[in-house]
Motif scaffolding. Sequence first.
Motif, PDB file in Angstrom:
ATOM      1  N   ASN A  54       0.818  -1.213   0.000  1.00  0.00           N
ATOM      2  CA  ASN A  54       0.000   0.000   0.000  1.00  0.00           C
ATOM      3  C   ASN A  54       0.851   1.262   0.000  1.00  0.00           C
ATOM      4  N   ALA A  55       2.055   1.164   0.540  1.00  0.00           N
ATOM      5  CA  ALA A  55       2.995   2.293   0.519  1.00  0.00           C
ATOM      6  C   ALA A  55       3.802   2.326  -0.778  1.00  0.00           C
ATOM      7  N   ASN A  56       3.530   1.382  -1.664  1.00  0.00           N
ATOM      8  CA  ASN A  56       4.194   1.290  -2.966  1.00  0.00           C
ATOM      9  C   ASN A  56       5.708   1.146  -2.812  1.00  0.00           C
ATOM     10  N   LEU A  57       6.129   0.346  -1.829  1.00  0.00           N
ATOM     11  CA  LEU A  57       7.560   0.150  -1.626  1.00  0.00           C
ATOM     12  C   LEU A  57       8.203  -0.695  -2.722  1.00  0.00           C
ATOM     13  N   TYR A  58       7.388  -1.282  -3.588  1.00  0.00           N
ATOM     14  CA  TYR A  58       7.943  -1.972  -4.755  1.00  0.00           C
ATOM     15  C   TYR A  58       8.807  -1.014  -5.582  1.00  0.00           C
ATOM     16  N   HIS A  59       8.441   0.258  -5.590  1.00  0.00           N
ATOM     17  CA  HIS A  59       9.090   1.216  -6.475  1.00  0.00           C
ATOM     18  C   HIS A  59       9.942   2.247  -5.739  1.00  0.00           C
ATOM     19  N   ALA A  61      13.214   3.861  -4.283  1.00  0.00           N
ATOM     20  CA  ALA A  61      14.634   3.794  -4.612  1.00  0.00           C
ATOM     21  C   ALA A  61      15.447   3.388  -3.386  1.00  0.00           C
ATOM     22  N   VAL A  62      16.468   2.583  -3.597  1.00  0.00           N
ATOM     23  CA  VAL A  62      17.362   2.228  -2.498  1.00  0.00           C
ATOM     24  C   VAL A  62      17.998   3.483  -1.911  1.00  0.00           C
ATOM     25  N   SER A  63      18.260   4.478  -2.750  1.00  0.00           N
ATOM     26  CA  SER A  63      18.871   5.723  -2.286  1.00  0.00           C
ATOM     27  C   SER A  63      17.971   6.490  -1.319  1.00  0.00           C
ATOM     28  N   GLU A  64      16.668   6.209  -1.325  1.00  0.00           N
ATOM     29  CA  GLU A  64      15.720   6.866  -0.424  1.00  0.00           C
ATOM     30  C   GLU A  64      15.438   6.028   0.818  1.00  0.00           C
ATOM     31  N   TYR A  65      15.881   4.777   0.823  1.00  0.00           N
ATOM     32  CA  TYR A  65      15.412   3.815   1.826  1.00  0.00           C
ATOM     33  C   TYR A  65      15.793   4.220   3.251  1.00  0.00           C
ATOM     34  N   ARG A  66      17.020   4.666   3.469  1.00  0.00           N
ATOM     35  CA  ARG A  66      17.411   5.052   4.826  1.00  0.00           C
ATOM     36  C   ARG A  66      16.591   6.243   5.324  1.00  0.00           C
ATOM     37  N   ASP A  89      13.169  -7.726  -5.710  1.00  0.00           N
ATOM     38  CA  ASP A  89      14.246  -8.510  -6.327  1.00  0.00           C
ATOM     39  C   ASP A  89      15.411  -8.667  -5.348  1.00  0.00           C
ATOM     40  N   TYR A  90      16.245  -9.671  -5.586  1.00  0.00           N
ATOM     41  CA  TYR A  90      17.309 -10.004  -4.635  1.00  0.00           C
ATOM     42  C   TYR A  90      18.332  -8.878  -4.478  1.00  0.00           C
ATOM     43  N   GLY A  91      18.726  -8.257  -5.574  1.00  0.00           N
ATOM     44  CA  GLY A  91      19.722  -7.196  -5.486  1.00  0.00           C
ATOM     45  C   GLY A  91      19.257  -6.037  -4.622  1.00  0.00           C
ATOM     46  N   LYS A  92      17.993  -5.637  -4.821  1.00  0.00           N
ATOM     47  CA  LYS A  92      17.437  -4.549  -4.022  1.00  0.00           C
ATOM     48  C   LYS A  92      17.337  -4.975  -2.561  1.00  0.00           C
ATOM     49  N   MET A  93      16.902  -6.220  -2.314  1.00  0.00           N
ATOM     50  CA  MET A  93      16.803  -6.716  -0.939  1.00  0.00           C
ATOM     51  C   MET A  93      18.156  -6.721  -0.249  1.00  0.00           C
ATOM     52  N   ILE A 271      -8.304  12.612   6.473  1.00  0.00           N
ATOM     53  CA  ILE A 271      -7.385  12.242   7.555  1.00  0.00           C
ATOM     54  C   ILE A 271      -6.002  12.827   7.315  1.00  0.00           C
ATOM     55  N   ALA A 272      -5.488  12.686   6.111  1.00  0.00           N
ATOM     56  CA  ALA A 272      -4.178  13.201   5.727  1.00  0.00           C
ATOM     57  C   ALA A 272      -4.118  13.261   4.212  1.00  0.00           C
ATOM     58  N   ASP A 273      -3.294  14.158   3.698  1.00  0.00           N
ATOM     59  CA  ASP A 273      -3.141  14.313   2.247  1.00  0.00           C
ATOM     60  C   ASP A 273      -1.977  13.440   1.793  1.00  0.00           C
ATOM     61  N   MET A 274      -2.269  12.389   1.077  1.00  0.00           N
ATOM     62  CA  MET A 274      -1.239  11.454   0.636  1.00  0.00           C
ATOM     63  C   MET A 274      -0.454  11.961  -0.566  1.00  0.00           C
ATOM     64  N   GLY A 275      -0.946  13.022  -1.215  1.00  0.00           N
ATOM     65  CA  GLY A 275      -0.236  13.547  -2.374  1.00  0.00           C
ATOM     66  C   GLY A 275      -0.268  12.575  -3.541  1.00  0.00           C
ATOM     67  N   PRO A 276       0.657  12.709  -4.491  1.00  0.00           N
ATOM     68  CA  PRO A 276       0.668  11.815  -5.654  1.00  0.00           C
ATOM     69  C   PRO A 276       1.216  10.445  -5.278  1.00  0.00           C
ATOM     70  N   ILE A 277       0.771   9.442  -5.982  1.00  0.00           N
ATOM     71  CA  ILE A 277       1.301   8.098  -5.760  1.00  0.00           C
ATOM     72  C   ILE A 277       2.561   7.928  -6.607  1.00  0.00           C
ATOM     73  N   LEU A 278       3.537   7.241  -6.043  1.00  0.00           N
ATOM     74  CA  LEU A 278       4.825   7.092  -6.714  1.00  0.00           C
ATOM     75  C   LEU A 278       4.672   6.253  -7.988  1.00  0.00           C
ATOM     76  N   PRO A 279       5.239   6.700  -9.114  1.00  0.00           N
ATOM     77  CA  PRO A 279       5.266   5.842 -10.295  1.00  0.00           C
ATOM     78  C   PRO A 279       6.009   4.542  -9.971  1.00  0.00           C
ATOM     79  N   LEU A 280       5.668   3.490 -10.594  1.00  0.00           N
ATOM     80  CA  LEU A 280       4.989   3.345 -11.856  1.00  0.00           C
ATOM     81  C   LEU A 280       3.472   3.172 -11.733  1.00  0.00           C
ATOM     82  N   LEU A 281       2.893   3.523 -10.588  1.00  0.00           N
ATOM     83  CA  LEU A 281       1.448   3.528 -10.420  1.00  0.00           C
ATOM     84  C   LEU A 281       0.913   4.932 -10.678  1.00  0.00           C
TER      85      LEU A 281
END
Length: 319
Positions: A54-59, A61-66, A89-93, A271-281
Motif C-alpha cells: 500500500n505504501a508502494n515500496l515496490y518502487h 529507490a534504495v537511495s531513499e530507503y534510509r 528482487d534479490y539485489g534490491k533486498m 485524515i491526511a493528504d497522501m499527495g501523488p502516488i509514486l510511479p509506476l502507479l
Amino acid sequence: MKVEPITVSEFSQSVMAVPPLARRADYTLDEAQNRALVAHVEAGGVRTLLYGGNANLYHVAVSEYRELLDMLAQIAGPQTRVIPAIGPDYGKMLDQARILAQTDYRTAMVLPLAGFTTPQGVATGLRRLTDVAGMPFTLYIKSEDYIDVDTLAALVADGTLLAVKYAIVRPDPSDDPFLRRLLNSVPASQVISGMGERPALVHTRDFGLAAWTTGSGCIAPHALMALLRAAKSGEMDEAQRLYDRFLPLETLRDDISLIRVLHDAVTLSGIADMGPILPLLSATPEHALPAVEREARALLAFDRTLAGNAGVKEVKQAG
C-alpha cells in the motif's frame, strides 16, 4: 517506534495496518502528512504498522530507503511496531538488508517477486539476507509457486522467518488445502492473513491465524480493533456487524486497485493528504473518485461514532 525484541505474541494483539505513504508534489516524503495518518491509526489502538504494498515500496529507490526508515521510526509512537518491506528482487533486498542492519528495526517483510525464482533459490536468498540484516524476516506469499510448504516450514523452524503473510486468494477462503498443509507445519500464531478484511473472519475463526493485515483499517482503526476483539472472543454477530462496514470500500479496492484506491481514500477522507502516488502507479480513475470518497467518509464517520461511544463508556465507568 518500538525497538524491544519482537515476540510472536505481538502478532495476535493487533491487526497489522498497512498504510499508504504520503509524498509531496515532487515525490519527496511528506513527514507531516505521514505523521498525521500514523497518529490517526494509533489513536484507534493499532500497534503494528506494515509499510509494504500500500505504501508502494515496490518502487522505492534504495537511495531513499534510509531516509524512509528514519522517518517511520520518528513518527511512530514508542509502543508501535513498524515493519518495513524490502525487495522484491534479490539485489534490491541485499542493499536494503545492509541498511536495515544499521537501524533498530527488528524485522522486515519480503515483497513477493513473480517469476525468475525457485523455492530453493528463495530459501537460499532469505537465509543470506537474514545474516546480512541481523534479523528474521516476514515472508509475503501470494502464489503456491513461490515457495513450497516444506521449504517454508524449514525457514520458520530455523529462525530465518519470524512470520508468514499469507495472501493467496481463493474463491472460497474456507476451502484452502495449501493453508491447511502450511498450518500442519507452521504455528498459526506465526501466520497472518494478508488480504484485508474480506477473508479475515474465516482466517481467524476457522484457521486460527494470529490476525490480518488491513488497508481500510487505516481509515477506521477503532472499528478494526473492535472487529479483532469480537473475532477473537467468538462474538460472531458483533464481528459480522463490524465486518460488513468495511466491505463497501474493500469492494472498490478489489474492483479497481487495492493500492491506488486506499491511497486516494485516505486523502478524500480528510485524515491526511497522501499527495501523488509514486510511479509506476497512477491515481484512481477520476470517474471512481466520488464513490471512493463516499465510502471512505462513511467508514470514517462510523469509526468516529465507535470512538465516541467508547469515550462515553470510559467516563461512565470512571464515574
